[in-house]
Design a protein around this motif. Structure first.
Motif, PDB file in Angstrom:
ATOM      1  N   PRO A  24       0.825  -1.212   0.000  1.00 49.73           N
ATOM      2  CA  PRO A  24       0.000   0.000   0.000  1.00 49.73           C
ATOM      3  C   PRO A  24       0.855   1.256   0.000  1.00 49.73           C
ATOM      4  O   PRO A  24       1.971   1.271   0.546  1.00 49.73           O
ATOM      5  CB  PRO A  24      -0.816  -0.130   1.292  1.00 49.73           C
ATOM      6  N   PHE A  25       0.331   2.325  -0.599  1.00 52.26           N
ATOM      7  CA  PHE A  25       1.047   3.592  -0.616  1.00 52.26           C
ATOM      8  C   PHE A  25       0.960   4.241   0.770  1.00 52.26           C
ATOM      9  O   PHE A  25      -0.037   4.082   1.479  1.00 52.26           O
ATOM     10  CB  PHE A  25       0.439   4.545  -1.644  1.00 52.26           C
ATOM     11  N   PRO A  26       1.975   4.985   1.164  1.00 55.34           N
ATOM     12  CA  PRO A  26       1.835   5.787   2.388  1.00 55.34           C
ATOM     13  C   PRO A  26       0.768   6.856   2.170  1.00 55.34           C
ATOM     14  O   PRO A  26       0.560   7.331   1.045  1.00 55.34           O
ATOM     15  CB  PRO A  26       3.225   6.401   2.577  1.00 55.34           C
ATOM     16  N   GLU A  27       0.099   7.256   3.233  1.00 53.37           N
ATOM     17  CA  GLU A  27      -1.001   8.218   3.130  1.00 53.37           C
ATOM     18  C   GLU A  27      -0.759   9.386   4.080  1.00 53.37           C
ATOM     19  O   GLU A  27      -0.316   9.193   5.218  1.00 53.37           O
ATOM     20  CB  GLU A  27      -2.343   7.554   3.456  1.00 53.37           C
ATOM     21  N   ALA A  28      -1.057  10.586   3.582  1.00 52.41           N
ATOM     22  CA  ALA A  28      -0.994  11.768   4.443  1.00 52.41           C
ATOM     23  C   ALA A  28      -2.162  11.725   5.421  1.00 52.41           C
ATOM     24  O   ALA A  28      -3.239  11.208   5.101  1.00 52.41           O
ATOM     25  CB  ALA A  28      -1.047  13.039   3.599  1.00 52.41           C
ATOM     26  N   ASN A  29      -1.958  12.267   6.609  1.00 55.34           N
ATOM     27  CA  ASN A  29      -3.045  12.252   7.584  1.00 55.34           C
ATOM     28  C   ASN A  29      -3.931  13.488   7.427  1.00 55.34           C
ATOM     29  O   ASN A  29      -3.662  14.388   6.626  1.00 55.34           O
ATOM     30  CB  ASN A  29      -2.500  12.135   9.009  1.00 55.34           C
ATOM     31  N   ALA A  30      -5.004  13.519   8.209  1.00 56.38           N
ATOM     32  CA  ALA A  30      -6.005  14.583   8.081  1.00 56.38           C
ATOM     33  C   ALA A  30      -5.426  15.949   8.414  1.00 56.38           C
ATOM     34  O   ALA A  30      -5.803  16.961   7.802  1.00 56.38           O
ATOM     35  CB  ALA A  30      -7.195  14.280   8.990  1.00 56.38           C
ATOM     36  N   GLU A  31      -4.493  16.017   9.391  1.00 55.78           N
ATOM     37  CA  GLU A  31      -3.908  17.305   9.760  1.00 55.78           C
ATOM     38  C   GLU A  31      -3.161  17.934   8.581  1.00 55.78           C
ATOM     39  O   GLU A  31      -3.252  19.151   8.358  1.00 55.78           O
ATOM     40  CB  GLU A  31      -2.954  17.128  10.948  1.00 55.78           C
ATOM     41  N   PHE A 171       0.353  15.526  -0.882  1.00 52.50           N
ATOM     42  CA  PHE A 171       1.709  15.467  -1.434  1.00 52.50           C
ATOM     43  C   PHE A 171       2.296  16.876  -1.533  1.00 52.50           C
ATOM     44  O   PHE A 171       1.641  17.810  -2.018  1.00 52.50           O
ATOM     45  CB  PHE A 171       1.679  14.817  -2.815  1.00 52.50           C
ATOM     46  N   VAL A 172       3.528  17.034  -1.069  1.00 49.33           N
ATOM     47  CA  VAL A 172       4.228  18.320  -1.110  1.00 49.33           C
ATOM     48  C   VAL A 172       5.484  18.140  -1.954  1.00 49.33           C
ATOM     49  O   VAL A 172       6.431  17.455  -1.540  1.00 49.33           O
ATOM     50  CB  VAL A 172       4.589  18.806   0.306  1.00 49.33           C
ATOM     51  N   SER A 173       5.493  18.748  -3.122  1.00 44.43           N
ATOM     52  CA  SER A 173       6.660  18.684  -3.999  1.00 44.43           C
ATOM     53  C   SER A 173       7.742  19.633  -3.488  1.00 44.43           C
ATOM     54  O   SER A 173       7.520  20.407  -2.535  1.00 44.43           O
ATOM     55  CB  SER A 173       6.259  19.051  -5.427  1.00 44.43           C
ATOM     56  N   GLU A 174       8.901  19.603  -4.124  1.00 43.57           N
ATOM     57  CA  GLU A 174       9.981  20.514  -3.729  1.00 43.57           C
ATOM     58  C   GLU A 174       9.551  21.971  -3.908  1.00 43.57           C
ATOM     59  O   GLU A 174       9.861  22.824  -3.068  1.00 43.57           O
ATOM     60  CB  GLU A 174      11.233  20.230  -4.561  1.00 43.57           C
ATOM     61  N   ALA A 175       8.855  22.255  -5.016  1.00 42.06           N
ATOM     62  CA  ALA A 175       8.382  23.624  -5.242  1.00 42.06           C
ATOM     63  C   ALA A 175       7.345  24.014  -4.197  1.00 42.06           C
ATOM     64  O   ALA A 175       7.371  25.129  -3.662  1.00 42.06           O
ATOM     65  CB  ALA A 175       7.796  23.736  -6.657  1.00 42.06           C
ATOM     66  N   PHE A 196       2.793  14.742   5.889  1.00 41.54           N
ATOM     67  CA  PHE A 196       2.611  14.970   4.462  1.00 41.54           C
ATOM     68  C   PHE A 196       3.269  13.837   3.672  1.00 41.54           C
ATOM     69  O   PHE A 196       3.901  12.943   4.240  1.00 41.54           O
ATOM     70  CB  PHE A 196       3.216  16.311   4.044  1.00 41.54           C
ATOM     71  N   LEU A 197       3.128  13.919   2.347  1.00 41.10           N
ATOM     72  CA  LEU A 197       3.801  12.995   1.449  1.00 41.10           C
ATOM     73  C   LEU A 197       4.853  13.734   0.647  1.00 41.10           C
ATOM     74  O   LEU A 197       4.694  14.928   0.347  1.00 41.10           O
ATOM     75  CB  LEU A 197       2.802  12.325   0.502  1.00 41.10           C
ATOM     76  N   ALA A 198       5.918  13.041   0.286  1.00 43.01           N
ATOM     77  CA  ALA A 198       6.984  13.622  -0.531  1.00 43.01           C
ATOM     78  C   ALA A 198       7.677  12.489  -1.281  1.00 43.01           C
ATOM     79  O   ALA A 198       7.363  11.308  -1.088  1.00 43.01           O
ATOM     80  CB  ALA A 198       7.975  14.392   0.337  1.00 43.01           C
ATOM     81  N   LEU A 199       8.605  12.863  -2.141  1.00 44.03           N
ATOM     82  CA  LEU A 199       9.441  11.882  -2.838  1.00 44.03           C
ATOM     83  C   LEU A 199      10.843  11.930  -2.251  1.00 44.03           C
ATOM     84  O   LEU A 199      11.402  13.009  -2.047  1.00 44.03           O
ATOM     85  CB  LEU A 199       9.493  12.186  -4.339  1.00 44.03           C
ATOM     86  N   ASP A 200      11.427  10.738  -1.994  1.00 40.77           N
ATOM     87  CA  ASP A 200      12.799  10.713  -1.507  1.00 40.77           C
ATOM     88  C   ASP A 200      13.765  10.843  -2.678  1.00 40.77           C
ATOM     89  O   ASP A 200      13.360  11.050  -3.831  1.00 40.77           O
ATOM     90  CB  ASP A 200      13.058   9.444  -0.684  1.00 40.77           C
ATOM     91  N   CYS A 206       7.082   8.766   0.146  1.00 38.22           N
ATOM     92  CA  CYS A 206       7.353   8.558   1.570  1.00 38.22           C
ATOM     93  C   CYS A 206       6.724   9.692   2.363  1.00 38.22           C
ATOM     94  O   CYS A 206       6.107  10.601   1.802  1.00 38.22           O
ATOM     95  CB  CYS A 206       8.861   8.484   1.829  1.00 38.22           C
ATOM     96  N   TYR A 207       6.911   9.648   3.675  1.00 38.78           N
ATOM     97  CA  TYR A 207       6.348  10.672   4.547  1.00 38.78           C
ATOM     98  C   TYR A 207       7.287  11.869   4.660  1.00 38.78           C
ATOM     99  O   TYR A 207       8.509  11.746   4.532  1.00 38.78           O
ATOM    100  CB  TYR A 207       6.076  10.110   5.941  1.00 38.78           C
ATOM    101  N   SER A 208       6.682  13.026   4.906  1.00 42.97           N
ATOM    102  CA  SER A 208       7.443  14.249   5.162  1.00 42.97           C
ATOM    103  C   SER A 208       6.781  14.970   6.334  1.00 42.97           C
ATOM    104  O   SER A 208       5.562  15.152   6.341  1.00 42.97           O
ATOM    105  CB  SER A 208       7.460  15.152   3.926  1.00 42.97           C
TER     106      SER A 208
END
Length: 387
Positions: A24-31, A171-175, A196-200, A206-208
């Protein structure tokens, strides 16, 4: 998620696809999702500015510079339509152990910091085997397509990974990260327990997280300035977490950036003019004063001029129509002689014969005395008479 790997060049290395199929993909939480949803248009208008920081070594020697620009922009969609967006451009260039290196970032974001498209380019000019890495993130229908290209010497590896759009909420990109940090600086807070979600660095989801490290007073351009410190950590599932600390001024300007574990950092060299929220002053209330026009010389003069103009106009009309004066004199004389109780009906009977549309009186007397007033619907009476 799907992955494709292509390799060209004199040498080929094994490449593991991004992520593991079936997990399963990681998921961002409600906050985290609620924090992104809370962004307002008026708030984002305060974040559009450019800034430049100097890259220095741990001994204070200059090694390059970092430039970050956030502006309003336009993004051309797949069908050619232009939509408003947040445009982010970041660029670094300097030296790492006397080797030229750099990084550029171009990103287009929605007002909720959702990714439209992003391009990043990193390079290190190693003497033996120069390295270059390019990453492209693109929203395509209901997918986020990630294209990564790594060039080492003459060998080029390209991997394409797709994530379902529904799986990357939060998801939060670098920008987006650069804009999000400015929002936190303005609000002076970090969302509590937000994940949050991000890319390693390997392009895997993954999580951020962001952590509030409090406030600190530092010296900038021989001036004391209070900064809000935020630490971002990208929690790679396979590698070690990567953390970066951001020292933010009250309006979102970056005063210092420290990559945890790195010997150098980025620092601001000149104190910017801090932006503040424009306070909307209440509309002035003016007391209503009574107008005494007789005391106003200009209004009183206009009144006298208009009064004289009307008097002359009336006198001229009566001179040109003497029958009007005679007619009114006769009516007043007749009224005073008769002195009727109903003056209005008496006037209607007196002036009635002068109406050319009044029907003629019958030759013989009648007990039904006709009304001296004209009917309000003459067309209907004429129609009924014709019938």
């Amino acid at each position: 998620m799907s992955s494709k790997v292509h390799s060209t060049g004199s040498r080929t290395k094994d490449h593991q696809p991004s992520g593991v199929e079936g997990l399963p993909f990681p998921e961002a939480n409600a906050e985290a999702i609620n924090f992104l949803s809370s962004l307002e248009y008026e708030e984002l208008q305060l974040l559009f500015f450019s800034e430049t920081l100097a890259m220095v070594s741990d001994t204070g020697e200059p090694q390059g510079e970092l430039t970050i620009e956030v502006q309003r922009g336009k993004y051309q969609e797949k069908l050619g339509l232009l939509t408003s967006c947040i445009f982010v451009h970041a660029f670094t260039q300097g030296f790492l152990d006397k080797m030229l290196c750099g990084n550029s970032l171009l990103g287009h974001l929605s007002e909720k910091l959702e990714l439209m498209e992003q391009h990043s380019h990193e390079f290190i000019k190693f003497l033996i085997l120069p390295m270059e890495r390019k990453t492209r993130l693109l929203k395509e229908d209901d997918q986020l397509a990630v294209t990564r290209s790594i060039k080492e010497g003459e060998e080029v590896k390209t991997a394409v990974t797709s994530f379902p759009w529904s799986s990357i909420k939060g998801f939060v990109s670098e920008a987006a990260n650069l804009v999000l940090l400015r929002v936190m600086a303005w609000r002076r807070m970090v969302p509590s327990n937000a994940r949050f979600l991000a890319l390693d660095t390997e392009g895997k989801l993954c999580y951020s997280t962001y952590q509030d490290l409090g406030f600190q007073t530092i010296e900038v351009d021989q001036k004391q300035a209070e900064v809000f410190i935020v630490e971002q950590t990208v929690h790679s599932e396979e590698g070690i977490p990567m953390s970066c600390q951001y020292y933010l001024l009250s309006d979102g300007h970056l005063a210092r950036r420290i990559q945890v574990g790195s010997p150098g950092c980025c620092v601001i060299t000149k104190m910017p003019i801090l932006r503040e929220v424009d306070e909307i002053e209440p509309r002035p209330v003016f007391e209503k004063k009574p107008l005494v026009w007789e005391e106003d010389m200009e209004l009183y003069t206009k009144f006298l001029e208009r009064k004289e103009e009307l008097r002359l106009g009336h006198a001229s009309y009566l001179r040109q129509h003497p029958e009007a004066h005679a007619l009114i004199s006769d009516f007043l004389l007749f009224l005073l002689l008769r002195q009727p109780e109903d003056v209005v009906t008496f006037a209607a009977e007196f002036f009635g014969p002068f109406d050319p549309r009044r029907p003629s009186s019958p030759g013989l007397g009648s007990s039904n005395r006709p009304s001296p007033f004209r009917s309000l619907e003459p067309d209907e009476e004429a129609g009924s008479g014709a019938g």
